[in-house]
Design an enzyme around this catalytic site. Structure first.
Site, PDB file in Angstrom:
ATOM      1  N   GLY A   1       0.863  -1.167   0.000  1.00  0.00           N
ATOM      2  CA  GLY A   1       0.000   0.000   0.000  1.00  0.00           C
ATOM      3  C   GLY A   1       0.896   1.212   0.000  1.00  0.00           C
ATOM      4  N   CYS A   2       0.380   2.394  -0.269  1.00  0.00           N
ATOM      5  CA  CYS A   2       1.304   3.508  -0.470  1.00  0.00           C
ATOM      6  C   CYS A   2       0.671   4.876  -0.325  1.00  0.00           C
ATOM      7  CB  CYS A   2       1.898   3.474  -1.862  1.00  0.00           C
ATOM      8  SG  CYS A   2       2.579   1.901  -2.290  1.00  0.00           S
ATOM      9  N   ALA A   3       1.557   5.884  -0.361  1.00  0.00           N
ATOM     10  CA  ALA A   3       1.161   7.283  -0.470  1.00  0.00           C
ATOM     11  C   ALA A   3       1.860   7.853  -1.684  1.00  0.00           C
ATOM     12  CB  ALA A   3       1.599   8.041   0.775  1.00  0.00           C
TER      13      ALA A   3
ATOM     14  N   ASN B   1       0.019   3.749  -6.221  1.00  0.00           N
ATOM     15  CA  ASN B   1      -0.521   3.202  -4.999  1.00  0.00           C
ATOM     16  C   ASN B   1      -1.568   2.187  -5.395  1.00  0.00           C
ATOM     17  OD1 ASN B   1      -1.720   2.638  -2.555  1.00  0.00           O
ATOM     18  ND2 ASN B   1      -2.864   4.559  -2.476  1.00  0.00           N
TER      19      ASN B   1
END
Ligand code: SF4
Ligand code: SF4
Lengths: 381, 500, 156
Positions: A12-14, A208
Site C-alpha cells: 500500500g502507499c502514499a 498506490n
C-alpha cells in the site's frame, strides 16, 4: 528471504506530485514536506522521488542512476556502459548521513550519450537505451539502473520517504516537476531497487495499489521485449505507458482508455465513431487493462498525468493554484504546502488529471523528430 | 449359432410396489430393454439391452426404476479388468473395431482439479458483482499490433472479430451426428445469450440460416454442404483439422442416418454413407493450410474470422504457432477428453494429450514468439463447469467451447452410445420417433440457462480475485496455484505451487 | 376460453397424459400408485393419444363454442358452462345413450361402463382449478393450455 523481483510483494502507499506549468524550477523541500504528512501510509520500507529539470547543464545527456551491491559488479557494468555510451561524467550521487537510513548500496550516476555506431539500423535511440537498461537489470546480478532519462532523475531507497529525501539532499536540487512515493510493503525486501518511483527513459511512475491484472499485463508486455524483473505493478505500469505512448505512438487519451477502459455500458451510449474506436482499443489492447485498485502519477519531461482505476478503489485528490498543479493521495498532503488552492477536486475513476507544460501537447516526449515514422515493434509473420 | 459370451452390463431394478404397469418405460426405451407381457399384463426388463441412459428412470411417473451395474463379477485381477475381458469377447465375436461415443472416460488425471484460484484479501479489495459492473465481453479474432489514431478517429478498421457476451461457445457437432432439434436448441440459445454455436461438418440446415449471426460454419475434410452461401451465412468459418476424441481419424456417418433432411443439408445422396477422410486431401502441409485459409477469406471477402481447430497432440505448440503464421484468426485446441458422436474406442482412450497442458504450452509458445495477439485461442475438450473456464482463461485461453456439457444440458446422460443412433434423449439420433423428444424450445432454454448460470459464477469468481473484466484474467497465471503436481507439471502449466 | 392444444411435433407418445388424467379423476386424486394399485375400477382416460408412428398427439374435448353434444344430449346432462365455456357431463343424469359420442366431431368422448353407463369426457380438470393434469405432466410441452393455439400466439 526472497527479494523484490524474485517474488511479488503487495504494498500500500502514499503518492504526491507537484508541477509548475511554466516550467519554473523549485527546490525539493515542498515535495518532502507533502509526502511527510502521509507518514502513516508508509512503513519505512521504501520511499522515493522523481524530479524533472534538475540537470540543466547535462540536458542532452542520459542521466543514468545506478545501485551497485559491490565494486565488482560496478566494474562489469561500467565496462558495458563504456562500450555503448560516451560518458561525460561519472560520480557518486551526493548523500548525507541520516540516522534512520540503514546500509545503502553504492549509488552512482553517469551522464552519457549513446555511441552512434552501436545503434542498430532498425532501432531508435530510445530503444537502444531501453535495451541497455533491460540488459543490465536482467543480466548483471547486483547492478540496477533506476533512472535513465534526460534532465531528470529518480532518487529512492529503503526508509521513510522524508528521510530518503534528506539522504539524497533533494533540498539542494531544483526541478519543475516533483513526484514522491511512500511505500507500505507487506514484506521486508530491504532492497533499494524495489523502492519507487519506477522509471524508464523519461517516464516515472509513482503508484498506490495492487493490480489484479498484473500477470495478464506482464505476459503481454513480455511479448514486446520488456522484462518485468521487479515483479512490481509500478514497473508493469511504466512499461505499459512506454509501449502505448512511445512504441505504438498512441495519443494519451487512447492510452488512458486502454488502461482504465470505460465500461461497455458507457461505450454503448457513445456515438458510432467513438464506439468503433473504443471497441477497437478494448479489443486490441484488452491485455493492458489495468484491473484492481490503483492511483498513479505518470511523469514525463512534458508534464504529468494522474489516474485512478475505473472503479476508483484508491484515494486521489488534485488541486490548482496559479501555475502549480498538485496531486496527492490525501488532501492534507496538498494543504501542507499550498494553504489556499484556487480549486481542489477528487478526480473520478478512470478520469485523468493531466498537467502539461505550457506549449506541450502530449506527455510523449521522445524522438519528437520522428513523429510520423516511429519505428514500431512488429512481428514478422 | 454359437454361445454369446457377453453378459449384461447393467441391471434394471423395478420396484414392484411402485410400478403401475403404465408402460411408459416400454414406450420410451429405444433399446427395448423394457417389454410388455401381453399374457401376464406386466412390464418386464431385458437387462442385456439396457445402456443406462436413464430415460426410463426419469420418465417413470412413480419413480419405480433404477439402473445399476450388473453385479456379475470376474475373479479379481488388477490386470485383466472386466472391461478388458469383455472387449475381447466382443471382438472375438464380431471381428470389428470397438466403437464408442462421447469423450475419453479413462481415469487419467484431471488437471483442472489440480489448480486452485486466488482471491483478494486486505491488500486489494474483492469486487461485488451485484454492485459493480462485471464485464465478460470477449472479442475473438486477429488483433493488430497497434492502432492508427488521428484526432480521435480510427484510421484503419481492425480485422473482423466475433463479439461474445460470455466466453463460452457451443462446439462443433454436425447435423447428422446430432439431431436438427439439438441444433435448433443450441442455435437459439447462442442467440439468446450473445454467443456462438458451431454447425460441425454437416452443413447448415435451411431452418437455421436465421441464426447466421451467431453461427460458426465448419469446413471439414468431407466438405459436406459447403458452398459460398453456406460460408457467408455464418459469422465465422472454422476449418476442422482434427478433434480431441479422435485425432488423426476421419468421420463416418452411416447411411441409415442420412435421411432426407441430412441428405439435403449435406448435399449427398439419400442413404449413402458420409465419409470424412482422415486428412483434408488438399492439406498435406502447413502451406496448404494457408491456401485454404485464404481461399475461405477470399470467398467471404475478408469479412469473417477463420478458425482452425486441431486436436491436442504432442507437438501442439509448434503446430499452433504454424497455424497462426498460416493466417488463422482463431486457433482452437480440442483436448483428449473432447466428445464425439462415434470414435474407435482405442483411439479415443489413448491418443492426444490433456487440454490443460496443450493450452498452457500453446499460450506460452505464442507469447514467446510474440504472436499471441495475432490470433485468439479457444479451447475445448471437457469443460465441465465454470471453474474449468476460469482456470482455462487464466492459463491463457480467450474463450472455451463446450460440447458434452451443452448436450448434458439438453438431457444427455452420457451413456456413450451416440454411435448407435438410438439416443433416447433425441440428441444423437435421426429417428423421427426419437428426435422429437427434444423440444428445441425447452432445449434452448436449458442451454441458455447453463450459460447464464456459468456466467454468473465466473463473475463471482472474478470479483473475488478483484477483477472486473475478463480480459484481466486472460493469461493471468498468478491467479492459479497447483496442488498435487510435480515440478515438471507446474512448469509446463507455468504456475506456482499452492503456498508459494 | 382457455383450451388444451396439442403439438404433435413434440408428442413423444409416452401417454403420461393419459396416466395422469386417470389419476386426476380417480378417487385417489392424483395419487398414481393408489389409483392404479388400489382402485379396482379406475376411471377411463379422458384424453387419448392417437398414434401412427412416428406421429402421435393427444386428443381431448375441444369444448366447442357451439357444442353439438350439448344439443344432442337427450336428458340435458351435457352442458356448456356459460361463464367458463367448459363442457361437462353431469354423470348422475347421464343415461349412457351415447348420442353425444355419435355427434362429437372429434371423437373426444369415451364410454365409461364401470358403473352405470356414462359418457366420460375432459372437464379441463375444472375441479382442480389449475392447469389440467395432462398439460402439467406432459414431459415435452406437447400440450399447451391457453386462450389460443400456440401457433397463433407465437405469431403475435
Ligand atoms: S414407467 Fe415406471 S410405472 Fe410405468 S411401467 Fe415402467 S416402471 Fe412401471
Ligand atoms: S404426455 Fe405429452 S408427450 Fe406424452 S403422450 Fe401425452 S401429449 Fe404426448
Amino acid at each position: 528471504m526472497l527479494k523484490e523481483g524474485q517474488v511479488r510483494i503487495p504494498a500500500g502507499c502514499a503518492i504526491s506530485g507537484i508541477m509548475n506549468k511554466k516550467g519554473e524550477v523549485f527546490s525539493g523541500r515542498d515535495i518532502i514536506k507533502s509526502i511527510a504528512v502521509m507518514h502513516d501510509r508508509s512503513n519505512g520500507l521504501g520511499g522515493g522521488f522523481a524530479a524533472y529539470g534538475i540537470y540543466p547543464e547535462f540536458k542532452n545527456h542520459y542521466a543514468f542512476h545506478l545501485f551497485y551491491e559491490n565494486k565488482k559488479v560496478k566494474q562489469e557494468t561500467e565496462f558495458v556502459l563504456n562500450k555503448l555510451f560516451n560518458i561525460e561524467l561519472a560520480e557518486p550521487i551526493p548523500t548525507r548521513d541520516v540516522s534512520s537510513i540503514g546500509k545503502a548500496p553504492l549509488i552512482w550516476r553517469y551522464f552519457a550519450k549513446p555511441k552512434a555506431n552501436q545503434i542498430q539500423a532498425n532501432e531508435t535511440e530510445a530503444e537502444y537505451v531501453v535495451n541497455f537498461v533491460m540488459k543490465i537489470n536482467s543480466e548483471l546480478e547486483g547492478a540496477y539502473v533506476f533512472s535513465s532519462g534526460k534532465n531528470m532523475g529518480t532518487f529512492k531507497g529503503v526508509g521513510y520517504p522524508e528521510d530518503i529525501g534528506d539522504f539524497y539532499r533533494l533540498d539542494e536540487y531544483k526541478g519543475y516537476i516533483w513526484t514522491a512515493h511512500g511505500r507500505f510493503p507487506t514484506n521486508t525486501p530491504g532492497w533499494w531497487g524495489g523502492a519507487h518511483p519506477f522509471s524508464l527513459l523519461d517516464w516515472t511512475i509513482v503508484h498506490n495499489g495492487e493490480i489484479s491484472s498484473y500477470d495478464a499485463n506482464r505476459r503481454y508486455l513480455e511479448m514486446y521485449g520488456y522484462k518485468c524483473t521487479l515483479q512490481t505493478d509500478t514497473e508493469a505500469i511504466t512499461y505499459i505507458f512506454d509501449l502505448l505512448l512511445r512504441k505504438f505512438g498512441l495519443p494519451l487519451d487512447s492510452a488512458i482508455n486502454i488502461v482504465a477502459a470505460p465500461f461497455w455500458s458507457k461505450i454503448s451510449r457513445m456515438n458510432p465513431e467513438q464506439q468503433k474506436l473504443m471497441k477497437s482499443l478494448r479489443a486490441v489492447f484488452s491485455s493492458l487493462l489495468i484491473n484492481g485498485p490503483f492511483s498513479i502519477i505518470l511523469g514525463s519531461t512534458n508534464g504529468f498525468m494522474a489516474l485512478n482505476d475505473r472503479l476508483k478503489l484508491r484515494s486521489l485528490v488534485a488541486a490548482e493554484k496559479g501555475d502549480n498543479l498538485y496531486i496527492a493521495s490525501e488532501e492534507s498532503a496538498i494543504l501542507e504546502i499550498c494553504k489556499n488552492p484556487d480549486k481542489t477536486w477528487a478526480p473520478r475513476g478512470g478520469e485523468p488529471v493531466i498537467g502539461l507544460l505550457d506549449g506541450k501537447e502530449s506527455l510523449y516526449c521522445f524522438d519528437e523528430t520522428q513523429e510520423e515514422e516511429v519505428v514500431r515493434h512488429s512481428v514478422a509473420l | 449359432m454359437s454361445l454369446n459370451y457377453m453378459t449384461p452390463a447393467f441391471i434394471i431394478e423395478r420396484d414392484k410396489d411402485r410400478c403401475i404397469d403404465c408402460q411408459v418405460c416400454v414406450r420410451q426405451c429405444a433399446n427395448e430393454a423394457h417389454k410388455w407381457d401381453e399374457e401376464e399384463q406386466k412390464v418386464y426388463s431385458e437387462d442385456a439391452n439396457c445402456v443406462n441412459c436413464h430415460r426410463c428412470v426419469v420418465m417413470c411417473p412413480t419413480r419405480a426404476l433404477s439402473v445399476r451395474r450388473f453385479p456379475l463379477e470376474f475373479r479379481y485381477n488388477a490386470n485383466w479388468t472386466p472391461e478388458t475381458i469383455r472387449a475381447i469377447y466382443l471382438q472375438a465375436e464380431t471381428g470389428g473395431v470397438l466403437l464408442t461415443g462421447m469423450g475419453n472416460d479413462r481415469p487419467y488425471p484431471i488437471y483442472w482439479d489440480h489448480m486452485l484460484l486466488n482471491a483478494s484479501q486486505v491488500t486489494n479489495p474483492s469486487i461485488d458483482p451485484l454492485r459493480e459492473p462485471m464485464e465478460l465481453k470477449t472479442y475473438l479474432g486477429r488483433k493488430p499490433d497497434f492502432l492508427k489514431i488521428k484526432n480521435g478517429k480510427l484510421l484503419e478498421d481492425i480485422p473482423p472479430q466475433l463479439e461474445l457476451d460470455v466466453p463460452i461457445m457451443f462446439s462443433a457437432m454436425s447435423f447428422g451426428s446430432i439431431s436438427l432439434n439439438a441444433h435448433k436448441s443450441l442455435a437459439a440459445a447462442a442467440q439468446q445469450v450473445g454467443t456462438y454455436w458451431n454447425t460441425g461438418e454437416g452443413g447448415l440446415h435451411r431452418d437455421l440460416v436465421q441464426y447466421g449471426d451467431h453461427t460458426i460454419v465448419q469446413v471439414a475434410s468431407g466438405r459436406f454442404g459447403i458452398n459460398p452461401d453456406y460460408l457467408k451465412a455464418g459469422a465465422a468459418i472454422e476449418i476442422k483439422i482434427g478433434q480431441g476424441a479422435k485425432p488423426g481419424i476421419g468421420g463416418h456417418l452411416p447411411g441409415e442416418k442420412v435421411g432426407e433432411e441430412v441428405s439435403k443439408t449435406r448435399m449427398i445422396p439419400l442413404g449413402t454413407d458420409a465419409l470424412s477422410p482422415a486428412p483434408h486431401h488438399d492439406i498435406y502441409s502447413i502451406e496448404d493450410l494457408r491456401q485454404l485459409i485464404y481461399s475461405l477469406k477470399e470467398a467471404t471477402e475478408y469479412q469473417k474470422p477463420v478458425f482452425v481447430k486441431i486436436a491436442a497432440v504432442h507437438n501442439v505448440a509448434a503446430i499452433a504457432s504454424g497455424i497462426v503464421r498460416a493466417g488463422a484468426d482463431v486457433v482452437v485446441i480440442d483436448g483428449y477428453r473432447g466428445g464425439t458422436g462415434a470414435a474407435p474406442l482405442r483411439t479415443r482412450d489413448s491418443v492426444g494429450i490433456p487440454i490443460e497442458f496443450a493450452l498452457a504450452a500453446v499460450d506460452t509458445r505464442l507469447r514467446e514468439e510474440g504472436i499471441r495477439n495475432k490470433a485468439s485461442l479457444v479451447i475445448g475438450g471437457s469443460i465441465r463447469n465454470s471453474t474449468d473456464i476460469v482456470k482455462a482463461i487464466a492459463l491463457g485461453a480467450d474463450a472455451v467451447y463446450i460440447g458434452t456439457g451443452a448436450l448434458i444440458a439438453l438431457g444427455c446422460h452420457l451413456c456413450q452410445k451416440c454411435y448407435t443412433g438410438k439416443c433416447n434423449w433425441g440428441i444423437a439420433t435421426q429417428d423421427p420417433q426419437l428426435y422429437k423428444r427434444l423440444n428445441p424450445e425447452i432445449g434452448a432454454e436449458r442451454a441458455a440457462n447453463l450459460l447464464k448460470a456459468w456466467a454468473h459464477e465466473i463473475e463471482e469468481l472474478l470479483g473475488g480475485m478483484g477483477i472486473n473484466a475478463l480480459e484481466s484474467l486472460r493469461g493471468n497465471r498468478l491467479m492459479l496455484r497447483g496442488i498435487g503436481l510435480t515440478d515438471r507439471e507446474l512448469n509446463i502449466l507455468g504456475i506456482k505451487a499452492a503456498g508459494e | 376460453m382457455k383450451r388444451v392444444y396439442a403439438r404433435e411435433e413434440y408428442c413423444v407418445g409416452c401417454k403420461l397424459c393419459e396416466i395422469h388424467c386417470i389419476a386426476a379423476h380417480s378417487k385417489y386424486k392424483n395419487d398414481l400408485i393408489k389409483t392404479f394399485k388400489k382402485d379396482t375400477n379406475p376411471p377411463v382416460s379422458r384424453i387419448l393419444v392417437e398414434e401412427n408412428k412416428p406421429v402421435s398427439f393427444a386428443l381431448q374435448c375441444r369444448h366447442c363454442d357451439d357444442a353439438p353434444c350439448t344439443k344432442a344430449c337427450i336428458v340435458g346432462a351435457m352442458q356448456k358452462d356459460p361463464e367458463t365455456g367448459i363442457v361437462t357431463n353431469e354423470e348422475d343424469r347421464c343415461v349412457g345413450c351415447w348420442t353425444c359420442i355419435l355427434v362429437c366431431p372429434y371423437g373426444a368422448i369415451q364410454r365409461d361402463e364401470r358403473g352405470h353407463k356414462v359418457a366420460s369426457k375432459c372437464d379441463l380438470c375444472s375441479e382442480n382449478g389449475k392447469v389440467p393434469a395432462c398439460v402439467e405432466h406432459c414431459p415435452n410441452r406437447a400440450l399447451e393450455y391457453g386462450e389460443e393455439p400456440f401457433y397463433l400466439a407465437k405469431g403475435k
